[in-house]
Design an enzyme around this catalytic site. Sequence first.
Site, PDB file in Angstrom:
ATOM      1  N   LYS A  49     -14.875   4.686   1.580  1.00  0.00           N
ATOM      2  CA  LYS A  49     -15.899   4.285   0.791  1.00  0.00           C
ATOM      3  C   LYS A  49     -17.990   4.880   1.513  1.00  0.00           C
ATOM      4  O   LYS A  49     -17.361   4.961   2.934  1.00  0.00           O
ATOM      5  CB  LYS A  49     -15.797   2.395   0.665  1.00  0.00           C
ATOM      6  N   PHE A  67     -18.742  -9.425  -9.969  1.00  0.00           N
ATOM      7  CA  PHE A  67     -19.399  -8.128  -8.644  1.00  0.00           C
ATOM      8  C   PHE A  67     -19.784  -7.116  -9.764  1.00  0.00           C
ATOM      9  O   PHE A  67     -19.854  -5.908  -8.566  1.00  0.00           O
ATOM     10  CB  PHE A  67     -18.871  -8.929  -7.346  1.00  0.00           C
ATOM     11  N   ARG A  76      -1.560  -0.655   1.390  1.00  0.00           N
ATOM     12  CA  ARG A  76      -2.459  -1.555   1.428  1.00  0.00           C
ATOM     13  C   ARG A  76      -2.136  -2.568   2.416  1.00  0.00           C
ATOM     14  O   ARG A  76      -2.939  -3.040   2.887  1.00  0.00           O
ATOM     15  CB  ARG A  76      -1.932  -2.658   0.301  1.00  0.00           C
ATOM     16  N   THR A  93      -8.971  -7.533   0.995  1.00  0.00           N
ATOM     17  CA  THR A  93     -10.400  -6.893   0.321  1.00  0.00           C
ATOM     18  C   THR A  93     -11.578  -7.533   1.425  1.00  0.00           C
ATOM     19  O   THR A  93     -12.330  -6.524   1.603  1.00  0.00           O
ATOM     20  CB  THR A  93     -10.166  -7.927  -0.985  1.00  0.00           C
ATOM     21  N   ARG A 113      -9.990  -1.980   7.559  1.00  0.00           N
ATOM     22  CA  ARG A 113     -10.482  -2.922   7.024  1.00  0.00           C
ATOM     23  C   ARG A 113     -11.342  -4.091   8.460  1.00  0.00           C
ATOM     24  O   ARG A 113     -12.421  -4.704   8.233  1.00  0.00           O
ATOM     25  CB  ARG A 113     -10.337  -3.667   5.563  1.00  0.00           C
ATOM     26  N   ASN A 152     -16.750  -2.533   1.941  1.00  0.00           N
ATOM     27  CA  ASN A 152     -14.692  -2.511   2.754  1.00  0.00           C
ATOM     28  C   ASN A 152     -14.413  -1.510   2.793  1.00  0.00           C
ATOM     29  O   ASN A 152     -13.136  -1.202   2.916  1.00  0.00           O
ATOM     30  CB  ASN A 152     -13.879  -3.374   2.562  1.00  0.00           C
ATOM     31  N   HIS A 194     -10.974   2.378  -0.285  1.00  0.00           N
ATOM     32  CA  HIS A 194     -10.137   1.423  -1.201  1.00  0.00           C
ATOM     33  C   HIS A 194      -7.906   1.965  -1.081  1.00  0.00           C
ATOM     34  O   HIS A 194      -8.089   3.391  -0.629  1.00  0.00           O
ATOM     35  CB  HIS A 194     -10.992   2.659  -3.038  1.00  0.00           C
TER      36      HIS A 194
HETATM   37  P1  GDP Z   1      -8.928  -4.308  -3.594  1.00  0.00           P
HETATM   38  O1  GDP Z   1      -8.235  -4.423  -3.939  1.00  0.00           O
HETATM   39  O2  GDP Z   1      -8.593  -5.340  -1.843  1.00  0.00           O
HETATM   40  O3  GDP Z   1     -10.126  -3.499  -3.390  1.00  0.00           O
HETATM   41  O4  GDP Z   1      -9.599  -5.508  -4.362  1.00  0.00           O
HETATM   42  P2  GDP Z   1     -10.550  -5.610  -5.271  1.00  0.00           P
HETATM   43  O5  GDP Z   1      -9.239  -5.183  -6.658  1.00  0.00           O
HETATM   44  O6  GDP Z   1     -10.141  -7.570  -6.266  1.00  0.00           O
HETATM   45  O7  GDP Z   1     -11.744  -5.488  -5.339  1.00  0.00           O
HETATM   46  C1  GDP Z   1     -11.972  -4.106  -5.870  1.00  0.00           C
HETATM   47  C2  GDP Z   1     -13.642  -3.943  -4.581  1.00  0.00           C
HETATM   48  O8  GDP Z   1     -14.221  -4.551  -5.327  1.00  0.00           O
HETATM   49  C3  GDP Z   1     -13.168  -4.519  -3.446  1.00  0.00           C
HETATM   50  O9  GDP Z   1     -11.950  -3.513  -2.214  1.00  0.00           O
HETATM   51  C4  GDP Z   1     -14.607  -4.713  -3.157  1.00  0.00           C
HETATM   52  O10 GDP Z   1     -15.398  -3.470  -2.545  1.00  0.00           O
HETATM   53  C5  GDP Z   1     -15.505  -5.436  -4.159  1.00  0.00           C
HETATM   54  N1  GDP Z   1     -14.660  -6.398  -3.814  1.00  0.00           N
HETATM   55  C6  GDP Z   1     -14.069  -7.539  -4.453  1.00  0.00           C
HETATM   56  N2  GDP Z   1     -14.915  -8.717  -4.579  1.00  0.00           N
HETATM   57  C7  GDP Z   1     -16.147  -8.693  -3.988  1.00  0.00           C
HETATM   58  C8  GDP Z   1     -17.334  -9.955  -4.177  1.00  0.00           C
HETATM   59  O11 GDP Z   1     -17.092 -11.170  -4.376  1.00  0.00           O
HETATM   60  N3  GDP Z   1     -18.099  -9.137  -4.321  1.00  0.00           N
HETATM   61  C9  GDP Z   1     -18.913  -8.261  -3.960  1.00  0.00           C
HETATM   62  N4  GDP Z   1     -19.551  -7.602  -3.913  1.00  0.00           N
HETATM   63  N5  GDP Z   1     -17.821  -7.268  -4.018  1.00  0.00           N
HETATM   64  C10 GDP Z   1     -16.038  -7.206  -4.630  1.00  0.00           C
END
Ligand code: GDP
Length: 138
Positions: free
Chosen positions: A10, A58, A86, A92, A103, A113, A116
């Site tokens: 990212k 978000f 993962r 996350t 991360r 973070n 992806h």
């Molecule tokens: P991942 O599968 O661990 O990447 O997490 P998710 O699928 O839940 O979310 C996708 C992406 O959205 C995350 O990797 C973060 O970059 C972003 N994200 C998730 N939760 C938050 C949040 O609470 N705030 C913000 N700004 N970004 C978030």
Amino acid sequence: MLQRTFSIIKPDAVKNGDAGAILAEIVKAGFKIVSIKRISISRPQAEGFYHVHAARPFFGELCEFMSSGPIFPMVLEKENAIADLRKLMGATDPAAAEKGTIRQRFATSIGENAIHGSDGEETAAFEIGYFFAGVELM
Ligand code: GDP
């Protein structure tokens, strides 16, 4: 059975100069890099990629961030690639990520973070096709 997954280094990690170290971790963990490129994406392109998150609070912040600078999208291959990536990525929220994960080491916040990784086979197929053409995947 060999499996492919999709990953992105990212904008935060690229900006911080951590792309090389993250790639080294990925290779050390046994992944083959099938395809990789360095590109910048527009806000609408980020929105298309994250369409499943469109209703999340978000979403705007996430798409703004993902289009804020260069990224390295890539296709990775190994046994059990989706779950293993993962695990290597960590939670996350970097504050909750296990020690030694990407991360935990390189991310700054739950939004910014560092990496992806696809969360399932169907998602991986969509995400690979979103960024790579068939001729880039041979
Ligand atoms: P991942 O599968 O661990 O990447 O997490 P998710 O699928 O839940 O979310 C996708 C992406 O959205 C995350 O990797 C973060 O970059 C972003 N994200 C998730 N939760 C938050 C949040 O609470 N705030 C913000 N700004 N970004 C978030």
